[in-house]
Design a protein around this motif. Structure first.
Motif, PDB file in Angstrom:
ATOM      1  N   GLU A 152       0.824  -1.205   0.000  1.00  0.00           N
ATOM      2  CA  GLU A 152       0.000   0.000   0.000  1.00  0.00           C
ATOM      3  C   GLU A 152       0.864   1.264   0.000  1.00  0.00           C
ATOM      4  O   GLU A 152       0.619   2.204  -0.759  1.00  0.00           O
ATOM      5  CB  GLU A 152      -0.924  -0.009   1.224  1.00  0.00           C
ATOM      6  N   ILE A 153       1.902   1.263   0.841  1.00  0.00           N
ATOM      7  CA  ILE A 153       2.799   2.422   0.938  1.00  0.00           C
ATOM      8  C   ILE A 153       3.534   2.652  -0.376  1.00  0.00           C
ATOM      9  O   ILE A 153       3.649   3.796  -0.854  1.00  0.00           O
ATOM     10  CB  ILE A 153       3.794   2.230   2.096  1.00  0.00           C
ATOM     11  N   THR A 155       2.578   1.887  -3.309  1.00  0.00           N
ATOM     12  CA  THR A 155       1.620   2.419  -4.299  1.00  0.00           C
ATOM     13  C   THR A 155       1.561   3.934  -4.217  1.00  0.00           C
ATOM     14  O   THR A 155       1.565   4.635  -5.245  1.00  0.00           O
ATOM     15  CB  THR A 155       0.214   1.821  -4.054  1.00  0.00           C
ATOM     16  N   TYR A 156       1.513   4.473  -2.984  1.00  0.00           N
ATOM     17  CA  TYR A 156       1.452   5.926  -2.791  1.00  0.00           C
ATOM     18  C   TYR A 156       2.734   6.609  -3.267  1.00  0.00           C
ATOM     19  O   TYR A 156       2.685   7.625  -3.969  1.00  0.00           O
ATOM     20  CB  TYR A 156       1.212   6.258  -1.310  1.00  0.00           C
ATOM     21  N   SER A 159       3.141   6.636  -6.961  1.00  0.00           N
ATOM     22  CA  SER A 159       2.227   7.634  -7.537  1.00  0.00           C
ATOM     23  C   SER A 159       2.862   9.015  -7.500  1.00  0.00           C
ATOM     24  O   SER A 159       2.724   9.804  -8.445  1.00  0.00           O
ATOM     25  CB  SER A 159       0.900   7.645  -6.766  1.00  0.00           C
ATOM     26  N   CYS A 245      10.065  10.703   4.620  1.00  0.00           N
ATOM     27  CA  CYS A 245       8.773  11.368   4.362  1.00  0.00           C
ATOM     28  C   CYS A 245       8.876  12.877   4.637  1.00  0.00           C
ATOM     29  O   CYS A 245       8.301  13.689   3.911  1.00  0.00           O
ATOM     30  CB  CYS A 245       7.674  10.757   5.231  1.00  0.00           C
ATOM     31  N   GLU A 273      -1.495  14.657  -0.874  1.00  0.00           N
ATOM     32  CA  GLU A 273      -2.504  13.671  -0.467  1.00  0.00           C
ATOM     33  C   GLU A 273      -1.883  12.279  -0.362  1.00  0.00           C
ATOM     34  O   GLU A 273      -2.098  11.562   0.622  1.00  0.00           O
ATOM     35  CB  GLU A 273      -3.643  13.661  -1.486  1.00  0.00           C
ATOM     36  N   PHE A 274      -1.097  11.880  -1.366  1.00  0.00           N
ATOM     37  CA  PHE A 274      -0.418  10.578  -1.331  1.00  0.00           C
ATOM     38  C   PHE A 274       0.572  10.510  -0.171  1.00  0.00           C
ATOM     39  O   PHE A 274       0.731   9.454   0.458  1.00  0.00           O
ATOM     40  CB  PHE A 274       0.320  10.316  -2.657  1.00  0.00           C
ATOM     41  N   GLN A 277      -1.237   9.891   3.129  1.00  0.00           N
ATOM     42  CA  GLN A 277      -1.630   8.480   3.228  1.00  0.00           C
ATOM     43  C   GLN A 277      -0.431   7.600   3.574  1.00  0.00           C
ATOM     44  O   GLN A 277      -0.550   6.638   4.338  1.00  0.00           O
ATOM     45  CB  GLN A 277      -2.260   8.034   1.896  1.00  0.00           C
ATOM     46  N   THR A 278       0.733   7.957   3.020  1.00  0.00           N
ATOM     47  CA  THR A 278       1.962   7.216   3.323  1.00  0.00           C
ATOM     48  C   THR A 278       2.327   7.357   4.798  1.00  0.00           C
ATOM     49  O   THR A 278       2.625   6.366   5.485  1.00  0.00           O
ATOM     50  CB  THR A 278       3.138   7.736   2.458  1.00  0.00           C
ATOM     51  N   GLN A 281       0.097   5.286   7.167  1.00  0.00           N
ATOM     52  CA  GLN A 281       0.405   3.857   7.212  1.00  0.00           C
ATOM     53  C   GLN A 281       1.754   3.592   7.893  1.00  0.00           C
ATOM     54  O   GLN A 281       1.927   2.552   8.544  1.00  0.00           O
ATOM     55  CB  GLN A 281       0.420   3.268   5.787  1.00  0.00           C
TER      56      GLN A 281
END
Length: 286
Positions: A152-153, A155-156, A159, A245, A273-274, A277-278, A281
């Motif tokens: 999931e991470i 993917t962000y 992106s 991050c 936004e991505f 979300q990162t 998580q």
């Protein structure tokens, strides 16, 4: 990557008593916070339990419990107390029959006593072995959960990478449009005022350098690539990824403040936004 969250439980029967073992771990920013709740007669193995948890789990808020589920032949009646309560009840209610008095007496909790558990070294070893099995089960759960979070991470972050590559094309278009607009404005002014071409060129260079996002874009792309490669390094990468991050966010914010272009700003919002979300998580990553 390993998640800090997980749960595992199992049951075992020792000396005719069934015990439930359960362990739960949650994310924590304070390192390792261990809570152990076990019967008093297992006090001798508590330090061993804590040592194994600290070695195996490293970080997180951990709650381990051992509770008695069912017992056989552990409760017995204290005959002396029972007789004493029967005598008192007969004085209070002499007209009551023997059956009613007995039923009333045995309903009093004080007449019951619990046999002291006798736990020897072999029993303690069985408790510890079952605990270690449970701890390994929790570790496998956290590894599996970490694998899901990793996908999931990534993917962000990927992106964000795609957007960064788009920024290069958008930046070229932006510079061309800005240059045309500035030259058009100076062209109209040139009819009224005499303009020093050399000074104009210096001012334009300063303007474009001040608003150029190439450096930030390159650094952002590097941070994203490093982030992805770091997820493959070792098990405990949570703190490192959180730091990366922060670096990614710094570059994204700078691009947003310098861009002065609708399309770029729109993509900056998407990257933010991505990134949020990162970070959300990553709170669960060890």
């Amino acid at each position: 990557m390993i998640s800090m969250t997980g749960f595992a439980q199992n049951d075992i029967i020792i000396n005719n008593t069934k015990y439930n073992f359960s362990i739960r771990s949650l994310n924590s920013t304070k390192g390792l916070d261990i809570g152990v709740k076990i019967p008093r007669y297992l006090f001798n193995i508590e330090s061993e339990i804590r040592k194994h948890i600290s070695v195996k789990l490293v970080r997180g808020k951990v709650d381990f419990r051992i509770s008695e589920v069912s017992e056989n032949n552990q409760i017995k009646i204290d005959k002396q107390k029972l007789k004493s309560h029967i005598q008192i009840l007969r004085k209070i209610s002499p007209q009551s029959n023997d059956g009613a008095v007995l039923n009333a007496a045995i309903s009093i909790p004080e007449v019951y006593s619990k046999e002291n558990k006798k736990i020897d070294s072999d029993d303690e070893r069985r408790f510890l072995n079952n605990f270690k099995t449970l701890l390994n089960k929790l570790s496998r759960f956290r590894e599996k959960e970490g694998g899901i979070l990793k996908k999931e991470i990534l993917t962000y972050v990927k992106s964000i990478q795609k957007i960064v590559k788009m920024l290069h094309k958008l930046e070229k278009v932006r510079l061309v449009e800005k240059k045309k607009k500035i030259l058009k404005n100076f062209s109209s002014l040139n009819k009224i005022y005499t303009i020093d071409e050399s000074r104009l060129e210096q001012e334009l260079l300063y303007y474009f350098e001040k608003n150029d996002i190439t450096e930030e874009r390159v650094r952002l792309e590097h941070h994203c690539s490093y982030f992805i490669s770091t997820t493959k390094e070792d098990k405990y990468v949570g703190r490192k990824l959180n730091f990366l991050c922060q670096e990614i966010q710094r570059e994204v914010n700078t691009i947003g403040s310098k861009a002065n272009n609708f399309e770029i700003q729109k993509n900056v919002i998407l990257m933010k936004e991505f990134l949020e979300q990162t970070k959300e998580q990553l709170q669960n990553i060890l």
